[in-house]
Motif scaffolding. Sequence first.
Motif, PDB file in Angstrom:
ATOM      1  N   PRO A  79       0.826  -1.211   0.000  1.00 29.61           N
ATOM      2  CA  PRO A  79       0.000   0.000   0.000  1.00 29.61           C
ATOM      3  C   PRO A  79       0.863   1.264   0.000  1.00 29.61           C
ATOM      4  CG  PRO A  79      -0.837  -1.571   1.603  1.00 29.61           C
ATOM      5  CD  PRO A  79       0.475  -2.113   1.093  1.00 29.61           C
ATOM      6  N   VAL A  80       0.454   2.238  -0.783  1.00 28.35           N
ATOM      7  CA  VAL A  80       1.218   3.488  -0.945  1.00 28.35           C
ATOM      8  C   VAL A  80       1.409   4.164   0.406  1.00 28.35           C
ATOM      9  CG1 VAL A  80       1.225   5.786  -1.992  1.00 28.35           C
ATOM     10  CG2 VAL A  80       0.409   3.819  -3.291  1.00 28.35           C
ATOM     11  N   GLY A  81       2.656   4.514   0.688  1.00 28.42           N
ATOM     12  CA  GLY A  81       3.005   5.230   1.902  1.00 28.42           C
ATOM     13  C   GLY A  81       3.180   4.370   3.136  1.00 28.42           C
ATOM     14  N   GLN A  82       2.953   3.063   3.052  1.00 20.38           N
ATOM     15  CA  GLN A  82       3.082   2.187   4.220  1.00 20.38           C
ATOM     16  C   GLN A  82       4.536   2.125   4.671  1.00 20.38           C
ATOM     17  OE1 GLN A  82       2.492  -1.993   3.546  1.00 20.38           O
ATOM     18  NE2 GLN A  82       1.824  -2.341   5.655  1.00 20.38           N
ATOM     19  N   TRP A  83       4.748   2.341   5.980  1.00 20.35           N
ATOM     20  CA  TRP A  83       6.089   2.310   6.540  1.00 20.35           C
ATOM     21  C   TRP A  83       6.400   0.907   7.028  1.00 20.35           C
ATOM     22  CZ3 TRP A  83      10.361   5.019   6.534  1.00 20.35           C
ATOM     23  CH2 TRP A  83      11.343   4.727   7.463  1.00 20.35           C
ATOM     24  N   PRO A  84       7.534   0.358   6.782  1.00 21.07           N
ATOM     25  CA  PRO A  84       8.638   0.819   5.965  1.00 21.07           C
ATOM     26  C   PRO A  84       8.620   0.241   4.558  1.00 21.07           C
ATOM     27  CG  PRO A  84       9.433  -0.982   7.305  1.00 21.07           C
ATOM     28  CD  PRO A  84       7.958  -0.802   7.617  1.00 21.07           C
ATOM     29  N   GLY A  85       7.689  -0.679   4.270  1.00 26.46           N
ATOM     30  CA  GLY A  85       7.722  -1.424   3.013  1.00 26.46           C
ATOM     31  C   GLY A  85       7.678  -0.598   1.751  1.00 26.46           C
ATOM     32  N   TRP A  86       6.734   0.352   1.677  1.00 27.42           N
ATOM     33  CA  TRP A  86       6.602   1.138   0.454  1.00 27.42           C
ATOM     34  C   TRP A  86       7.810   2.033   0.257  1.00 27.42           C
ATOM     35  CZ3 TRP A  86       6.185   6.264  -1.086  1.00 27.42           C
ATOM     36  CH2 TRP A  86       5.746   6.461  -2.401  1.00 27.42           C
ATOM     37  N   TRP A  87       8.292   2.624   1.339  1.00 30.61           N
ATOM     38  CA  TRP A  87       9.443   3.525   1.234  1.00 30.61           C
ATOM     39  C   TRP A  87      10.710   2.755   0.870  1.00 30.61           C
ATOM     40  CZ3 TRP A  87       8.371   8.421   0.756  1.00 30.61           C
ATOM     41  CH2 TRP A  87       7.172   8.886   1.247  1.00 30.61           C
ATOM     42  N   ALA A  88      10.867   1.567   1.426  1.00 26.50           N
ATOM     43  CA  ALA A  88      12.025   0.735   1.072  1.00 26.50           C
ATOM     44  C   ALA A  88      11.970   0.351  -0.399  1.00 26.50           C
ATOM     45  CB  ALA A  88      12.065  -0.513   1.943  1.00 26.50           C
ATOM     46  N   ALA A  89      10.781   0.009  -0.887  1.00 26.07           N
ATOM     47  CA  ALA A  89      10.625  -0.349  -2.298  1.00 26.07           C
ATOM     48  C   ALA A  89      10.937   0.844  -3.198  1.00 26.07           C
ATOM     49  CB  ALA A  89       9.215  -0.858  -2.564  1.00 26.07           C
ATOM     50  N   LEU A  90      10.512   2.029  -2.788  1.00 23.24           N
ATOM     51  CA  LEU A  90      10.805   3.230  -3.567  1.00 23.24           C
ATOM     52  C   LEU A  90      12.310   3.485  -3.618  1.00 23.24           C
ATOM     53  CD1 LEU A  90       9.600   5.672  -5.095  1.00 23.24           C
ATOM     54  CD2 LEU A  90       9.625   6.888  -2.901  1.00 23.24           C
ATOM     55  N   ILE A  91      12.980   3.353  -2.481  1.00 18.71           N
ATOM     56  CA  ILE A  91      14.431   3.531  -2.446  1.00 18.71           C
ATOM     57  C   ILE A  91      15.117   2.493  -3.323  1.00 18.71           C
ATOM     58  CG2 ILE A  91      16.466   3.297  -0.947  1.00 18.71           C
ATOM     59  CD1 ILE A  91      14.753   4.622   1.278  1.00 18.71           C
ATOM     60  N   GLN A  92      14.687   1.242  -3.249  1.00 10.14           N
ATOM     61  CA  GLN A  92      15.285   0.190  -4.066  1.00 10.14           C
ATOM     62  C   GLN A  92      15.088   0.470  -5.555  1.00 10.14           C
ATOM     63  OE1 GLN A  92      13.408  -3.345  -2.626  1.00 10.14           O
ATOM     64  NE2 GLN A  92      14.581  -3.361  -0.733  1.00 10.14           N
TER      65      GLN A  92
END
Length: 120
Positions: A30-43
């Motif tokens: 889900p968009v904006g979910q911490w930390p999964g979405w942010w980690a995926a964006l960084i990756q």
Amino acid sequence: MVVGLLFLCRGLSSLLGVLGGSRGTGQSVPVGQWPGWWAALIQAVCGALVLVGLFTRPAALIASGSMAYACFTVHQPDGLLPIRNGGELAAGAAPHGPGGAAGRVAHSVGTGLGIRGATS
């Protein structure tokens, strides 16, 4: 380049639900979910930068930092060793980042081909 592509694919799988999706579920995080979405964006972003050779050192530093965070806060509570907690990628990439591994691969290939001064 290969490691950058792997980071990009891993990030896109979690962001878009492609290539098996997040944790093999076929779903996106889900968009904006911490930390999964942010980690995926960084990756995804850092992997793409390393893949094309732009800002490789800062991108590798940020990517390795996110992998270190994942190793200690997400995976380690499930078990001490990465083989038991599903954190092999995080543990393997954290100390080196995508740029470090890419440099070693380039050095190995260059040395194998007999190119003098093949360094990362």
